[in-house]
Design a protein around this motif. Structure first.
Motif, short mmCIF file in Angstrom:
data_model
loop_
_atom_site.label_atom_id
_atom_site.label_comp_id
_atom_site.label_asym_id
_atom_site.label_seq_id
_atom_site.Cartn_x
_atom_site.Cartn_y
_atom_site.Cartn_z
N GLY A 266 -53.91 38.36 -1.74
CA GLY A 266 -52.98 38.49 -1.90
C GLY A 266 -52.29 38.45 -3.23
O GLY A 266 -51.69 38.02 -3.21
N ASP A 267 -52.30 39.49 -4.39
CA ASP A 267 -51.14 39.63 -5.40
C ASP A 267 -51.42 38.15 -6.13
O ASP A 267 -49.56 37.70 -5.68
N VAL A 268 -52.07 37.62 -6.44
CA VAL A 268 -52.09 36.40 -7.03
C VAL A 268 -53.27 36.17 -7.84
O VAL A 268 -54.03 37.11 -7.62
N GLY B 16 -44.36 28.91 -4.66
CA GLY B 16 -44.88 28.21 -3.77
C GLY B 16 -45.27 28.82 -2.07
O GLY B 16 -45.88 28.84 -1.01
N HIS B 17 -43.93 29.19 -1.64
CA HIS B 17 -43.71 29.73 -1.10
C HIS B 17 -44.63 30.65 0.21
O HIS B 17 -44.32 30.58 1.33
N HIS B 18 -45.11 31.43 -0.73
CA HIS B 18 -46.25 32.02 -0.20
C HIS B 18 -47.75 31.44 0.82
O HIS B 18 -48.18 32.36 1.44
N SER B 19 -48.13 30.23 0.00
CA SER B 19 -49.31 29.72 0.00
C SER B 19 -49.19 29.48 1.45
O SER B 19 -48.37 29.22 1.93
N TRP C 113 -33.72 31.70 0.29
CA TRP C 113 -32.47 32.45 -0.40
C TRP C 113 -33.42 33.10 -1.38
O TRP C 113 -33.06 34.34 -1.94
N ASP C 114 -34.70 32.98 -1.43
CA ASP C 114 -35.89 34.33 -2.06
C ASP C 114 -35.75 35.42 -2.08
O ASP C 114 -36.05 35.31 -0.67
N VAL C 115 -36.37 36.32 -2.29
CA VAL C 115 -35.87 37.59 -1.75
C VAL C 115 -37.30 38.25 -0.62
O VAL C 115 -37.14 38.77 -0.23
N HIS C 116 -38.03 37.61 -0.83
CA HIS C 116 -38.90 36.95 -0.34
C HIS C 116 -39.60 36.54 0.17
O HIS C 116 -38.92 35.51 0.96
N HIS C 117 -40.09 36.24 1.58
CA HIS C 117 -39.81 35.87 3.08
C HIS C 117 -41.43 34.64 3.20
O HIS C 117 -42.24 35.66 3.08
N PHE D 292 -34.86 33.70 -6.74
CA PHE D 292 -33.52 34.27 -7.99
C PHE D 292 -33.79 35.84 -7.97
O PHE D 292 -33.14 36.57 -8.73
N ASP D 293 -34.73 36.32 -7.05
CA ASP D 293 -35.30 37.70 -7.36
C ASP D 293 -33.88 38.13 -6.07
O ASP D 293 -34.10 39.51 -5.82
N SER D 294 -33.67 37.81 -5.24
CA SER D 294 -32.72 38.35 -4.39
C SER D 294 -31.05 37.98 -5.56
O SER D 294 -30.26 38.66 -4.58
N PRO E 72 -36.49 43.39 -10.65
CA PRO E 72 -37.10 44.28 -10.26
C PRO E 72 -37.55 44.45 -8.38
O PRO E 72 -37.88 45.11 -7.70
N GLU E 73 -38.09 42.89 -8.03
CA GLU E 73 -38.60 42.93 -6.88
C GLU E 73 -37.58 43.34 -5.29
O GLU E 73 -37.61 43.83 -4.50
N GLY E 74 -36.11 42.71 -6.09
CA GLY E 74 -35.42 42.27 -4.58
C GLY E 74 -34.67 43.57 -4.75
O GLY E 74 -34.00 43.54 -3.54
N GLU F 173 -38.85 29.36 -7.50
CA GLU F 173 -39.37 30.17 -6.10
C GLU F 173 -39.89 31.13 -7.16
O GLU F 173 -40.24 31.39 -8.40
N GLY F 174 -38.85 32.35 -6.65
CA GLY F 174 -39.33 33.85 -7.67
C GLY F 174 -37.90 34.49 -8.19
O GLY F 174 -36.88 33.13 -8.26
N GLY F 175 -37.43 35.01 -8.80
CA GLY F 175 -36.52 35.58 -9.87
C GLY F 175 -37.46 35.91 -11.54
O GLY F 175 -37.84 35.59 -11.79
N TYR F 176 -37.78 37.29 -11.26
CA TYR F 176 -38.67 38.44 -12.01
C TYR F 176 -36.95 38.79 -13.09
O TYR F 176 -37.84 39.88 -14.74
N ASN F 177 -36.12 38.90 -12.97
CA ASN F 177 -35.57 39.69 -14.00
C ASN F 177 -34.75 38.35 -15.13
O ASN F 177 -33.76 37.51 -14.46
#
Ligand code: Q6M
Ligand code: ZN
Length: 578
Positions: A76-78, A118-121, A156-160, A249-251, A256-258, A287-291
């Motif tokens: 999913g989503d990769v 990495g944290h979703h894999s 502290w990423d905005v996704h689990h 840092f998408d938190s 756009p995600e958080g 991990e994330g951070g898209y802005n």
């Protein structure tokens, strides 16, 4: 031509280039040591992933486009492209190089800016832009190669990071903490097990902490409240040997995600609050951070704190919003049976609910209407980087320890009063030095406070009340002391935002050294690190030193100097020399 599922178009190479360029532009990169990256070995990847998954990913560089698309569909989503296997091995390798450098003491802490995240894999699956689980492999690697017994992972990423949860949910040696946008399971990855009642399994029960954000628009106060009332009390009780941060840092605001409203400077404080754990051994892994704007600012805020620079408090901090209060209440209730450092949850919620009532109705849903690009926020305030972090007033003939500034009034003080004032005015308020500590009788400190007027009275009241009212239990009640610091003193201090922290130690208070070290370390998150510790101890004169803070005691003028030998957040060892 390269295909990419639309969900992945936000995970772009510029995420790393803008972050690194910002570190270079701000001069932070020059203050860091750069660590070479390497590819992870199969053995390292197999610490978390299955052989069949690794073998399958190994084939992706040679797949035709059709095969690649078919391979990707099962996850999913990769996205997979011919070079992603190489990149994913570098992301793991960079993480492990950082773990090596921190665990061997070559550096105190650091950050690995990696792609893919990495944290979703999972053991046998890619997910959410993630191929190999960088942080989970890092944790297993630290335990296997360095004998780390307890590893804390703060996500502290905005996704689990469900991949991390699955990996360690039955493992009591890895405490996984994650907050994440959840909206009652309506947000990706839409998992029932991302809710607060997933506390871990079997021996791992209590070692998995999920804090769901059931609304968007969370602010700095919400993040700090979760740290003070959920993460930190448990983290101190867990007492990790290493802290790994799944630093997404998408938190942050503008993502756009958080779709959250916390500003980049909050990461300076989240990082600071974790740096007192594990003797300062902290590895942050992107991990994330898209802005790209808030990502670069957040990375710089994090790195500047890792370098030990103090940070001004984020603007207008208050209590958490009602939705967060409910989440805090639920997760604390779910974990009450596993952790002793637990204020009666009702007490916490009663106090904070009152606060929340004042806040309700301002849940900022409005920002959802604007597109992420339109959201603007103030640049993080400039942070002082004092040329010297610590000053000491020492008598003639006593060598001034490295990285400290000698105060001119070093001759044996005729009156403690004059020394403390002098020290205070010359160094701290001039901003040339961040922290001063002089030990004086508590009586004198009251005079000092009066002399320094409002600047510190609030904080003195807060600090003195904690040290005095808690001290009688002495060192044995460390949990109680830390609970009061984390659940009462820090929230109040962050809300009062004092200009100076005056930390008072009553004679014979019995509060042991390591607790003091923690208290001084934690309180340096306030007042941009301006700390004056007033301490009167019996027996020989001691100077307690750490690169971040000097604790100096004066008694009948015969000085001994002691010097702690290890990093600033560790228990100082006393070397006494006359
Ligand atoms: C590392 C990370 O947690 O940031 C990865 C997040 C993956 C999000 C997948 N869904 C994207 C839906 C697009 N609107
Ligand atoms: Zn994320």
């Amino acid at each position: 031509s390269r295909f990419c599922s639309p969900a992945c178009k936000i995970e772009v190479p510029e995420r790393l280039t803008v972050s690194h360029e910002a570190l270079v532009r701000t001069g932070l990169a020059a203050r860091c040591v750069s660590i070479a990256v390497r590819e992870a070995t199969d053995e390292e990847i197999l610490l978390v992933h299955s052989e069949e998954y690794l073998e399958a990913v190994k084939k992706t560089p040679y797949m035709t486009l059709e095969d690649l698309m078919a391979f990707t569909q099962q996850y999913g989503d990769v996205y997979f492209h011919p070079n992603i296997y190489h990149c994913a091995k570098l992301a793991v390798g960079a993480t492990l190089q950082l773990v090596d450098s921190v665990m061997t003491g070559r550096v105190r802490n650091g950050i690995a800016l990696v792609r893919p995240p990495g944290h979703h894999s999972q053991k046998s699956a890619a997910s959410g832009f993630c191929i190999f689980n960088n942080v989970a492999i890092g944790a297993r690697y630290a335990m296997q190669k360095y004998g780390a017994k307890r590893v804390l992972i703060v996500d502290w990423d905005v996704h689990h990071g469900q991949g991390v949860q699955y990996c360690f949910e039955d493992d009591p040696n890895v405490l996984y903490f994650s907050w994440h946008r959840y909206e009652h399971q309506n947000f990706w990855p839409n998992l029932r097990e991302s809710d607060y009642d997933s506390v871990g399994k079997e021996k791992g029960a209590g070692f998995n902490i999920n804090v769901p954000w059931n609304k968007v628009g969370m602010e700095n106060s919400d993040y700090l409240a979760v740290f003070f009332h959920v993460l930190l009390p448990v983290a101190y009780e867990f007492c990790p040997d290493l802290v790994l941060v799944s630093a997404g840092f998408d938190s942050a605001i503008g993502d756009p995600e958080g779709k959250m409203c916390a500003t980049p400077d909050i990461f300076a404080h989240l990082t600071h609050l974790l740096m007192n754990l594990a003797g300062g051994k902290l590895c942050a892994v992107l991990e994330g951070g898209y802005n790209l704007t808030s990502l670069a600012q957040s990375v710089c805020q994090t790195v500047q704190t890792l370098l030990g620079d103090p940070a001004p408090l984020p603007a207008d901090l208050g209590g958490p919003c009602e939705s967060v209060l409910k989440s805090i209440h639920c997760v604390r209730s779910a974990h009450k049976q596993y952790w002793s450092s637990d204020l009666p949850a009702s007490e916490l919620s009663a106090k904070s609910l009152k606060v929340a009532e004042q806040k309700t109705g301002n849940e900022p849903e409005a920002q959802e209407q604007r597109s992420p690009e339109e959201i603007v926020w103030p640049e993080p305030p400039k942070r002082l980087c004092p040329p010297v972090r610590t000053a000491v007033a020492l008598p003639e003939g006593v060598a001034c320890p490295d990285a400290c500034k000698r105060c001119s009034s070093a001759e044996a003080p005729s009156s403690l009063y004059s020394l403390s004032l002098h020290v205070l005015c010359e160094c701290v308020c001039a901003g040339s030095v961040c922290r001063i500590t002089v030990s004086l009788y508590i009586l004198v400190c009251v005079i000092v406070c009066r002399a320094v007027h409002v600047l510190i009275c609030v904080c003195v009241c807060v600090c003195v009340c904690v040290c005095v009212c808690l001290a009688p239990q002495g060192c044995s009640d460390v949990a109680g002391f830390m609970q009061a610091v984390l659940g009462l003193l820090l929230p109040l201090g962050y809300e009062y935002n004092p200009g100076l922290v005056l930390l008072v130690r009553m004679p014979g208070s019995g509060v042991c050294e390591s607790v003091w070290q923690q208290l001084a370390g934690l309180l340096q998150g306030l007042a941009q690190g301006h700390t004056l510790v007033l301490m009167q101890v019996r027996g020989p004169v001691w100077v307690k030193y750490s690169p971040v803070n000097w604790w100096m005691c004066i008694q009948d003028q015969n000085w001994q100097l002691c010097k702690c030998t290890n990093s600033c957040y560790q228990q100082a060892e006393y070397i006494r020399y006359s």
